[in-house]
Scaffold this active site. Structure first.
Site, PDB file in Angstrom:
ATOM      1  N   CYS A 131       0.830  -1.215   0.000  1.00 11.11           N
ATOM      2  CA  CYS A 131       0.000   0.000   0.000  1.00 11.11           C
ATOM      3  C   CYS A 131       0.860   1.258   0.000  1.00 11.11           C
ATOM      4  O   CYS A 131       1.510   1.536  -0.994  1.00 11.11           O
ATOM      5  CB  CYS A 131      -0.964  -0.060   1.163  1.00 11.11           C
ATOM      6  SG  CYS A 131      -2.450   0.894   0.832  1.00 11.11           S
ATOM      7  N   HIS A 163      -3.483  -5.869   2.223  1.00 12.26           N
ATOM      8  CA  HIS A 163      -3.267  -5.921   3.677  1.00 12.26           C
ATOM      9  C   HIS A 163      -3.830  -7.266   4.171  1.00 12.26           C
ATOM     10  O   HIS A 163      -4.393  -8.039   3.409  1.00 12.26           O
ATOM     11  CB  HIS A 163      -4.039  -4.796   4.363  1.00 12.26           C
ATOM     12  CG  HIS A 163      -3.487  -3.435   4.106  1.00 12.26           C
ATOM     13  ND1 HIS A 163      -2.260  -3.011   4.563  1.00 12.26           N
ATOM     14  CD2 HIS A 163      -4.009  -2.384   3.427  1.00 12.26           C
ATOM     15  CE1 HIS A 163      -2.053  -1.757   4.194  1.00 12.26           C
ATOM     16  NE2 HIS A 163      -3.098  -1.357   3.505  1.00 12.26           N
TER      17      HIS A 163
END
Ligand code: GLN
Length: 254
Positions: free
Chosen positions: A105, A203
């Protein structure tokens, strides 16, 4: 000429450098470091983790695997300023030499050429992935399932980002989106690979529930350091059960 089989030491060791553990470990991305570390120890491979925070120097050539987690825009800006200069120079050299680097990310975005935030402020990235990211108005949040060309198992996790990432010519996608938004919610790509640098929006953290991806990264690092090295079998029944639950949940919620 065939590469000479290198003499391996009796005890293999991998050094893991964790970039910005305080600032860039959103949504439990620290679990990725723990997974790499433990999957070495469970196999009798020595492992050492070094934490590199703001203001701390990188040791060139010590590291076998770099991990760079996710973070909010504010943390990203702070970290980006710290990265410019020596750290950027070393990480570019390490990436070009084929060291394994995993960015998630925000860490993925800062591995690219730039990250442009919602106000249009452009943050210079490491340039170790030929990608560019622009923050959008809509957050892409939810379960994410990705089909890759280098792993049999699909990758499962969740995403939470406003950044839209586009691939340049020198990077290829980590995989194809099966469920979720991925890089930008438009071109069905997710993540990026260039040399041995891997970036994605997964994630979860991504590695505990995707043991094949964790082992792929470990294998790449051992190959780079010692030459071809077989990873001994681990009983991943728990990890794979969690993987199935996440996969099932993702399909049900989309
Ligand atoms: N700040 C970035 C975005 O929202 C990354 C967020 C994150 O690391 N989860 O796109």
């Amino acid at each position: 000429m065939e590469e000479q089989a290198r003499i391996k030491p009796s005890k293999l060791k991998l050094n893991i450098t964790w970039l910005y553990p305080r600032e860039m470990s959103t949504y439990g991305d620290r679990g990725n470091v723990l997974t790499l570390y433990k999957r070495c120890l469970w196999r009798g491979i020595e492992a050492e983790v070094e934490e590199i925070g703001i203001g701390k120097n990188l040791k060139k050539d010590w590291t076998d695997i770099y991990f760079f987690g996710g973070g909010q825009d504010v943390a990203q800006t702070l970290v980006a300023q710290d990265l410019l200069g020596d750290k950027k120079k070393i990480l570019k050299e390490e990436a070009e030499e084929g060291k394994v680097i995993l960015g998630i990310c925000g860490g993925y975005q800062l591995s690219g050429i730039y990250y442009r935030d919602f106000e249009g402020k452009e943050i210079e990235g490491l340039g170790i992935l030929d990608v560019a990211t622009r923050a959008g108005s809509k957050r892409m949040m939810g379960n994410l399932v990705v089909e890759t060309q280098f792993l049999e198992e699909k990758l499962v996790g969740f995403e939470n980002h406003s950044g839209k990432t586009k691939l340049g010519q020198n990077a290829k996608a980590l995989g194809k989106v099966v469920v979720g938004s991925g890089n930008n919610g438009g071109d069905k790509t997710e993540g990026a690979i260039q040399n041995n640098v891997y970036g994605c929006y997964l994630h979860g953290p991504v590695l505990p529930k995707n043991p094949a991806f964790a082992d792929y990264l470990l294998h790449q690092a051992l190959l780079k350091k010692y030459g071809e090295t077989e990873l001994t079998f681990l009983n991943d029944s728990t990890e794979l059960a969690a993987h199935e639950v996440a996969l099932d949940r993702a399909h049900k919620t989309h």
